[in-house]
Design an enzyme around this catalytic site. Structure first.
Site, PDB file in Angstrom:
ATOM      1  N   ARG A  29       0.825  -1.213   0.000  1.00  0.00           N
ATOM      2  CA  ARG A  29       0.000   0.000   0.000  1.00  0.00           C
ATOM      3  C   ARG A  29       0.857   1.259   0.000  1.00  0.00           C
ATOM      4  O   ARG A  29       0.519   2.256  -0.637  1.00  0.00           O
ATOM      5  CB  ARG A  29      -0.922  -0.019   1.227  1.00  0.00           C
ATOM      6  N   ARG A  30       1.989   1.214   0.696  1.00  0.00           N
ATOM      7  CA  ARG A  30       2.851   2.389   0.818  1.00  0.00           C
ATOM      8  C   ARG A  30       4.051   2.286  -0.130  1.00  0.00           C
ATOM      9  O   ARG A  30       4.807   1.312  -0.065  1.00  0.00           O
ATOM     10  CB  ARG A  30       3.343   2.530   2.262  1.00  0.00           C
ATOM     11  N   LYS A 188     -11.430 -18.506  15.027  1.00  0.00           N
ATOM     12  CA  LYS A 188     -10.320 -18.854  15.925  1.00  0.00           C
ATOM     13  C   LYS A 188      -9.653 -17.623  16.512  1.00  0.00           C
ATOM     14  O   LYS A 188      -9.115 -17.667  17.623  1.00  0.00           O
ATOM     15  CB  LYS A 188      -9.318 -19.746  15.193  1.00  0.00           C
ATOM     16  N   ARG A 252      -0.937 -12.376  17.246  1.00  0.00           N
ATOM     17  CA  ARG A 252      -1.321 -11.021  17.651  1.00  0.00           C
ATOM     18  C   ARG A 252      -2.608 -11.036  18.468  1.00  0.00           C
ATOM     19  O   ARG A 252      -2.782 -10.226  19.379  1.00  0.00           O
ATOM     20  CB  ARG A 252      -1.476 -10.123  16.423  1.00  0.00           C
ATOM     21  N   VAL A 281      -2.915  -4.962  12.485  1.00  0.00           N
ATOM     22  CA  VAL A 281      -4.317  -5.382  12.505  1.00  0.00           C
ATOM     23  C   VAL A 281      -4.490  -6.635  13.362  1.00  0.00           C
ATOM     24  O   VAL A 281      -3.748  -7.608  13.223  1.00  0.00           O
ATOM     25  CB  VAL A 281      -4.812  -5.651  11.073  1.00  0.00           C
TER      26      VAL A 281
END
EC number: 1.1.1.94
Length: 333
Positions: A29-30, A188, A252, A281
């Protein structure tokens, strides 16, 4: 399409599996990230410490990335899938296989990612595949042995993807159950949040085992109500992914849950604060909302998911959520 940890790791798998001369385009994206990947042969933002093979070329130009691509792996977050596809759809080659790497249910529509892809692009559902399983990106990037599921209603496309991904360390299995594969992956993350919360307040392995097992029961109930096969949810895309995500310090979702259990606030963690957030995220925080709404629409009870939702979005403390679960009416297993 997506140069996060998982997208980057799979780009490496594809080059490693294909051998010398294999080329993979990785969309970031960047522009500055794409330039850094090409210049340093690494992705320090999302996959630090991993050396990327020369067959990977990064670009921030979606048109360049999608030009003549017959296989497109969609590695953007679940809640960003629709917006990105709306921009990319005119650039897609007719007949291309579109592969979802995202694990989540879209808020509002309550669509699975394969349904979002069909809705936006208008492609035949047989062109859409899903890759899901116990696939922690950092371990796969380090060439540690792992297995995954490639689900597609078109067996020919599934086998083609299987061959593209089959390397000396990454073993794909095919499956025609797209629904089950997606439900296992979406749910999950929510259960992993619950496991992390329990660890954060100091609870041990008995509690973790109970959460994982009863979490699987919730996932099975929802999956079967949607038409999934029990065998899929008992396999890599269900039990396998659940165990890895609930147990690993690299997860995460588990890590965020653990920080919540230690007293951090959801807002500060997601913002990448000193409480321990990294700003990346964490799908489970949104998924607990959409999964719970999807379950309600099918009259499926998901008490663990409800408890996680209350902690993440209703201000309930982890201790209060545990008391709520333990205070439920007893019943047969």
């Amino acid at each position: 399409m997506g140069a996060g940890a998982w997208g980057t790791a799979l780009a490496k798998v594809l080059v490693d599996a294909g051998g010398p001369g294999t080329e993979v385009t990785l969309w970031a994206r960047r522009p500055e990230l794409a330039e850094r990947i090409n210049a340093t042969r690494s992705n320090p933002d999302y996959l630090p410490g991993t050396s990327l093979p020369p067959g990977i070329h990064a670009t921030a130009d979606a048109g360049e990335a999608l030009r003549d691509a017959t296989t497109v792996l969609l590695g953007v977050p679940a809640q960003a899938m629709r917006a990105n596809l709306e921009r990319w759809a005119p650039l897609l080659r007719d007949g291309a296989t579109l592969v979802s790497l995202a694990k989540g249910i879209e808020l509002g529509t309550l669509m699975r990612m394969s349904q979002v892809i069909v809705s936006v692009t208008g492609v035949d559902p047989a062109q859409v595949a899903v890759i899901s399983g116990p696939n922690l990106a950092s371990e796969i990037a380090a060439c540690q042995p792992a297995a995954t599921v490639v689900a597609c209603s078109d067996s020919g496309r599934a086998v083609a993807l299987q061959r593209m991904l089959n390397s000396g360390y990454f073993r794909p299995y095919t499956n025609s159950d797209v629904v089950g594969t997606e439900i296992g992956g979406a749910c999950k993350n929510v259960i992993a949040l619950a496991c992390g919360m329990a660890a954060g307040v100091g609870l041990g392995e008995n509690t973790a085992a109970a959460i994982i097992t009863r979490g699987l029961a919730e996932i099975m109930r929802l999956g079967i109500a949607l038409g999934a096969k029990g065998a899929t949810l008992a396999g890599l895309a269900g039990v396998g992914d659940l165990v890895a995500t609930c147990s690993s310090p690299h997860s995460r979702n588990r890590s965020l849950g653990e920080r919540l259990g230690r007293g951090a606030t959801i807002g500060s963690v997601l913002a990448g604060s000193p409480d321990g957030g990294d700003g990346h995220v964490v799908e489970g925080v949104t998924s607990c909302q959409s999964v719970l709404a999807l379950a309600a629409s099918y009259d499926v009870e998901m008490p663990l998911t409800d408890a996680v939702h209350r902690v993440c979005h209703k201000g309930l403390s982890v201790d209060e959520a545990m008391a709520l679960l333990l205070g439920r009416r007893t019943k047969p297993e």
